[in-house]
Write a protein that holds these residues in place. Structure first.
Motif, short mmCIF file in Angstrom:
data_model
loop_
_atom_site.label_atom_id
_atom_site.label_comp_id
_atom_site.label_asym_id
_atom_site.label_seq_id
_atom_site.Cartn_x
_atom_site.Cartn_y
_atom_site.Cartn_z
N TYR A 166 -26.83 32.68 -26.64
CA TYR A 166 -27.65 33.54 -25.80
C TYR A 166 -27.38 35.01 -26.12
N SER A 167 -26.11 35.35 -26.26
CA SER A 167 -25.75 36.74 -26.53
C SER A 167 -26.25 37.18 -27.90
N ILE A 168 -26.11 36.32 -28.90
CA ILE A 168 -26.58 36.66 -30.24
C ILE A 168 -28.07 36.91 -30.21
N SER A 169 -28.78 36.02 -29.54
CA SER A 169 -30.24 36.12 -29.52
C SER A 169 -30.71 37.38 -28.81
N GLU A 170 -29.97 37.80 -27.78
CA GLU A 170 -30.40 38.96 -26.99
C GLU A 170 -29.92 40.28 -27.58
N GLU A 171 -28.77 40.28 -28.24
CA GLU A 171 -28.14 41.54 -28.64
C GLU A 171 -28.23 41.83 -30.13
N TYR A 172 -28.47 40.82 -30.94
CA TYR A 172 -28.41 41.05 -32.39
C TYR A 172 -29.82 41.26 -32.93
N ASP A 173 -30.07 42.45 -33.45
CA ASP A 173 -31.40 42.78 -33.98
C ASP A 173 -31.37 42.78 -35.50
N ILE A 174 -32.48 42.43 -36.08
CA ILE A 174 -32.60 42.46 -37.54
C ILE A 174 -33.73 43.39 -37.93
N SER A 175 -33.54 44.12 -39.00
CA SER A 175 -34.55 45.08 -39.44
C SER A 175 -35.47 44.49 -40.49
N GLU A 176 -35.01 43.42 -41.15
CA GLU A 176 -35.84 42.81 -42.18
C GLU A 176 -35.55 41.32 -42.26
N GLU A 177 -36.50 40.58 -42.81
CA GLU A 177 -36.33 39.13 -42.92
C GLU A 177 -35.16 38.83 -43.84
N LEU A 178 -34.31 37.94 -43.36
CA LEU A 178 -33.10 37.63 -44.13
C LEU A 178 -32.90 36.12 -44.14
N VAL A 179 -33.03 35.53 -45.31
CA VAL A 179 -32.76 34.11 -45.51
C VAL A 179 -31.94 33.98 -46.77
N SER A 180 -30.89 33.20 -46.71
CA SER A 180 -30.03 33.03 -47.88
C SER A 180 -30.83 32.51 -49.06
N ASP A 181 -30.55 33.05 -50.24
CA ASP A 181 -31.23 32.58 -51.45
C ASP A 181 -30.36 31.58 -52.22
N ASN A 182 -29.31 31.09 -51.52
CA ASN A 182 -28.41 30.13 -52.17
C ASN A 182 -28.72 28.69 -51.77
N LEU A 183 -29.89 28.47 -51.21
CA LEU A 183 -30.25 27.12 -50.77
C LEU A 183 -31.08 26.40 -51.81
N SER A 184 -30.83 25.09 -51.93
CA SER A 184 -31.68 24.21 -52.74
C SER A 184 -31.79 22.89 -52.02
N SER A 185 -32.64 22.03 -52.52
CA SER A 185 -32.83 20.72 -51.87
C SER A 185 -31.55 19.89 -51.90
N GLU A 186 -30.65 20.21 -52.81
CA GLU A 186 -29.40 19.45 -52.93
C GLU A 186 -28.26 20.09 -52.13
N SER A 187 -28.55 21.19 -51.45
CA SER A 187 -27.53 21.86 -50.64
C SER A 187 -27.17 21.00 -49.43
N LEU A 188 -25.94 21.17 -48.95
CA LEU A 188 -25.49 20.46 -47.75
C LEU A 188 -26.22 21.01 -46.53
N ALA A 189 -26.84 20.12 -45.76
CA ALA A 189 -27.55 20.53 -44.54
C ALA A 189 -26.66 20.38 -43.31
N TYR A 190 -26.00 19.24 -43.20
CA TYR A 190 -25.11 19.05 -42.05
C TYR A 190 -24.02 18.04 -42.37
N VAL A 191 -22.98 18.08 -41.58
CA VAL A 191 -21.92 17.07 -41.61
C VAL A 191 -21.94 16.39 -40.25
N MET A 192 -22.09 15.08 -40.26
CA MET A 192 -22.12 14.34 -38.99
C MET A 192 -21.04 13.27 -39.02
N TYR A 193 -20.23 13.28 -38.00
CA TYR A 193 -19.14 12.32 -37.94
C TYR A 193 -19.61 11.01 -37.33
#
Length: 651
Positions: A389-416
C-alpha cells in the motif's frame, strides 16, 4: 510347515492385473476361455532352451508366465498356483482317489535379471516346493493367517497347469475316445494358463473370469505371451526389463496418437509482454475487482510499474522476491510488479507457521518481502519487508520502466510443494511454463469474456491458472475473502453477483459445497475440480442438476505447472473418474520400473512432458536429476516422474 512359512515371511502383495471391470465383492466363478498354440519350431526351441539350463518345459513356461504377469501388473513379486498329483509315495500309485494338492510358487521376475538366470531361480523354487508338496494347501493358508476376501482366492489368483498326458490316445476295445470342448464357462481364478503338448506342438488356453476381463483383453494377453516367448527364444540372455510387450504400431498409438497435443501459442513471449498486450487492447476494461474496488488493465499496469521501479531501485532485479498477502487486487499487482522488475516471486501463505515460511525464504535467498500492512514478527525480524500500500501510494515513476532482462525461459516464480512426502521443495516455474498453460488452452475456453473467482491461495499452484488465465486473455479476476469461499451461501452470491464464468475448486471443497447447496453452480460455464481423486457421487449430482455446465477433472503436479491432463466429464461414473488426456503441448507416458513403455490398460508410473515441465527444484540439483529426466521419445525434452500410478484406457 517351516519351509512354507519361511517362503511367505515377507509381506505378500496382491497381484493387480489390468482388469476391464471392478472386482466384484463376491466371486461368481463365471468364466470363458481363449485358446492358442505355439508352432512346432517354437515348442522345440523352448524345450532346447530348457534342456541347456537343466529345466523342464514346465519350468520354462512358468518362467515366461511369471514375466507376463509381472509386465501386466508392473510388480516384481508374483505368486502362481499349480496342481501336483500328490502321489509321491509308490504305494499310492495304484490307489483310486483324489490326492491332488495345490502348490504355490513365489518368484521375483526383476528387470535386472536375464532370462537364463531367472529360469534358474524358477527351477530352484519349483524343485524346492516339490520337496514339500505334501503339505496341505489349506493348512498353509490357515497358518499364514491371510485376510479373507470374498472377491479373491487366498494367496494367489492365477494358476498354471501343464498337462502331462495325451488326451487323444484313450482306447477302449474298439472304441477310441477323443476330447471335445463342451464350452465350460467356469473360471475359479482370475486367470489360468493351461498347456498341453500334442504332436510336438504346444496348445494353450487362457481361462479367465468374465467378471474382470473382456475377451479382447485376453486376446492381447495371448499376443504379449507370444512376444515374450519369441524374445527369450531368440535371446536367452535378454534382461527381463528389456522385454517389451508392444510392437511398433502400438508404440505409435501411445507415443503419437495419444500425445497429439501440439497447439500454437506465443511460446517466446513473457507474462509481462502478454499483459502489456492486454493493456493495449483492453486498457479501460476491469482487470481486478475485490471488496475495496476495481482496477482497469491500465491502472494495474501503472501500479505494477511503481512496484517494479521500487524493486529495481532496491537492487532486487534478477532475484527472488517474497510476497505474502490476502486475496486482494494489490497482492496481484505486487506479483506483476515483481515480474516487471525482472525478478521472480515466491508466494507465501499468510497463515503458514514460521517453521515452514522462514526456511523457504532463506532457502531461496530472499532478502525482500512484499505484502499487506501487517507482517508476522518472524518475517519482519529477519527480512526487509515493504508494504504494498505504501509503495503504491508514495512511489512515483517518471517514465515506463520494465526490465529488459526477461525472456520466456526466465524464472517466473518459485512455489513450494506441500511437503507431504518429506521436506517441502521449491519448484522453479518459467514464463514459458505459465504461458503454455493459459494461452490457447485445449482444456477450457479462456478469452476476454472470462470471469474467474480466485479460490486458491497464491501459494497454491492453481492460482497460476486463475491469475494468468484471466489477465493474459483480457478477462477479469475477482477476489474474495477465505470466509466467503468457505461459506456456501456467500460463495453462491459472489458467483451470481459477478457473473463468474469459470471456477476452480479442490475436490474436497467442491464436495463440501455440493453437500450444502449444489444449485450455486447454476450460472457457471466451466467448473474445474482437482487436487485429489473426484467423488463420482458429487460429480454425478451436479451433472444431473446442471447438464450444460462443463465439469472438468484437472490433474497435474506443481512440477508440471498446474495441469498436465484434463477430462471433460460427459457421462455418469460409478467408480473412478478418469484424469483424461494431456492438455495442449503436453505429453503423458506410462512406464514400468525399468522405464519401458507399458501397453494400454497396464498400470505404471505416470510421467509428464511438454512445455509445462518446470525448470526443476531450487538449490536441489540431485533431486532435480532424479525427478526431471530426459525424454527418450522426444529428443532434447525433459519429462517429470510424478510418482503417481496410472494407466491408459482404450480411449
Amino acid at each position: 510347515k517351516e519351509y512354507w512359512l519361511g517362503e511367505y515371511s515377507e509381506e505378500l502383495s496382491l497381484l493387480e492385473l489390468p482388469t476391464d471391470y471392478a472386482r466384484p465383492e463376491i466371486k461368481s466363478n463365471q468364466g470363458n476361455k481363449v485358446s492358442f498354440s505355439l508352432s512346432r519350431e517354437i515348442t522345440s526351441s523352448l524345450r532346447e532352451l530348457g534342456d541347456k539350463e537343466g529345466a523342464t518345459l514346465f519350468m520354462t513356461l512358468l518362467s515366461i508366465f511369471n514375466i507376463l504377469l509381472s509386465k501386466l501388473s508392473n510388480q516384481q513379486d508374483v505368486v502362481v498356483g499349480t496342481g501336483v498329483a500328490g502321489r509321491s509315495h509308490a504305494d499310492l500309485e495304484g490307489i483310486v482317489g483324489m490326492f491332488v494338492n495345490t502348490l504355490s510358487i513365489r518368484n521375483y521376475p526383476k528387470g535386472d535379471l536375464n532370462f537364463k538366470d531367472f529360469l534358474k531361480e524358477v527351477k530352484g523354487k519349483t524343485l524346492k516346493s516339490l520337496e514339500y508338496q505334501n503339505y496341505p494347501y489349506e493348512e498353509l493358508v490357515s497358518h499364514l493367517n491371510l485376510p479373507r476376501d470374498t472377491g479373491r482366492n487366498p494367496l494367489f489368483d492365477v494358476m498354471f497347469v501343464l498337462q502331462n498326458f495325451d488326451k487323444e490316445t484313450l482306447l477302449f476295445s474298439d472304441i477310441k475316445a477323443t476330447t471335445k470342448n463342451i464350452g465350460n464357462k467356469i473360471s475359479k481364478f482370475d486367470l489360468q494358463l493351461t498347456a498341453l503338448e500334442t504332436e510336438g506342438k504346444l496348445n494353450l488356453d487362457f481361462e479367465y473370469s468374465i467378471d474382470l476381463f473382456d475377451q479382447d483383453t485376453i486376446d492381447r494377453f495371448v499376443v504379449y505371451f507370444e512376444r515374450i516367448v519369441e524374445a527369450v527364444v531368440s535371446n536367452p540372455d535378454i534382461l527381463l526389463g528389456d522385454i517389451t510387450l508392444l510392437d511398433e504400431k502400438e508404440q505409435v498409438v501411445l507415443l503419437e496418437d495419444f500425445n497429439a497435443t501440439t497447439v500454437d501459442y506465443p511460446r517466446e513471449s513473457t507474462i509481462v509482454e502478454l499483459f502489456k498486450d492486454q493493456v493495449t487492447i483492453n486498457g479501460s476494461k476491469i482487470a481486478l475487482k475485490d471488496s475495496r474496488g476495481e482496477l482497469s488493465y491500465e491502472e494495474v499496469y501503472n501500479r505494477a510499474q511503481e512496484i517494479a521501479s521500487f524493486l529495481i531501485d532496491q537492487g532486487c532485479e534478477g532475484s527472488i522476491v517474497g510476497i505474502m498477502g490476502e486475496r486482494s487486487s494489490l497482492t496481484i499487482v505486487g506479483i506483476l510488479g515483481i515480474l516487471m522488475s525482472g525478478s521472480s516471486y515466491l508466494p507465501i501463505d499468510v497463515k503458514a507457521p514460521s517453521s515452514r515460511t522462514v526456511p523457504m525464504l532463506r532457502g531461496a535467498d530472499v532478502s525482500v518481502v512484499l505484502g499487506d500492512e501487517f507482517f508476522p514478527s518472524f518475517i519482519s525480524d529477519s527480512f526487509s519487508v515493504y508494504d504494498l500500500y505504501s509503495i503504491s501510494e508514495e512511489y512515483d515513476i517518471s517514465e515506463e520502466l520494465v526490465s529488459d532482462n526477461l525472456s520466456s525461459e526466465s524464472l517466473a516464480y518459485v512455489m513450494y510443494t506441500s511437503g507431504s512426502t518429506g521436506v517441502p521443495k521449491g519448484v522453479m516455474v518459467s514464463h514459458r511454463n505459465v504461458v503454455s498453460l493459459v494461452m490457447h488452452p485445449t482444456y477450457v475456453c479462456l478469452d476476454s469474456t472470462t470471469r474467474i473467482l480466485l479460490t486458491g491461495s497464491i501459494s497454491f499452484d492453481a492460482s497460476t491458472f486463475e491469475i494468468w488465465g484471466s489477465l493474459l486473455n483480457g478477462g477479469t479476476l475477482y477476489l474474495a475473502s477465505e470466509e466467503t469461499l468457505l461459506d456456501t451461501d456467500l460463495l453462491g452470491e459472489q458467483l451470481q453477483e459477478h457473473s463468474i464464468t469459470t471456477l476452480w475448486l479442490t475436490a474436497s471443497l467442491y464436495n463440501y459445497h455440493v453437500d450444502k447447496n449444489s444449485s450455486i453452480f447454476s450460472d457457471l460455464s466451466n467448473l474445474l475440480i482437482g487436487g485429489e481423486a473426484l467423488s463420482p457421487y458429487h460429480v454425478n449430482r451436479v451433472k444431473k442438476l446442471h447438464p450444460n455446465l462443463a465439469l472438468i477433472n484437472g490433474y497435474g503436479p506443481t512440477e508440471n505447472t498446474t495441469f498436465s491432463t484434463s477430462h471433460l466429464i460427459e457421462t455418469y461414473y460409478e467408480s473412478h473418474i478418469p484424469i483424461g488426456k494431456p492438455i495442449g503441448n503436453s505429453s503423458v507416458y506410462i512406464l514400468d520400473s525399468s522405464g519401458k513403455l507399458l501397453p494400454q490398460g497396464v498400470a505404471g508410473e505416470l510421467y509428464v512432458g511438454g512445455d509445462g515441465v518446470s525448470m526443476g527444484y531450487l538449490n536441489n540439483e540431485e533431486l532435480t536429476k532424479q525427478k526431471f529426466v530426459a525424454n527418450p521419445y522426444r529428443a532434447g525434452e525433459k519429462m517429470y516422474r510424478t510418482g503417481d500410478m496410472g494407466r491408459w484406457l482404450s480411449d
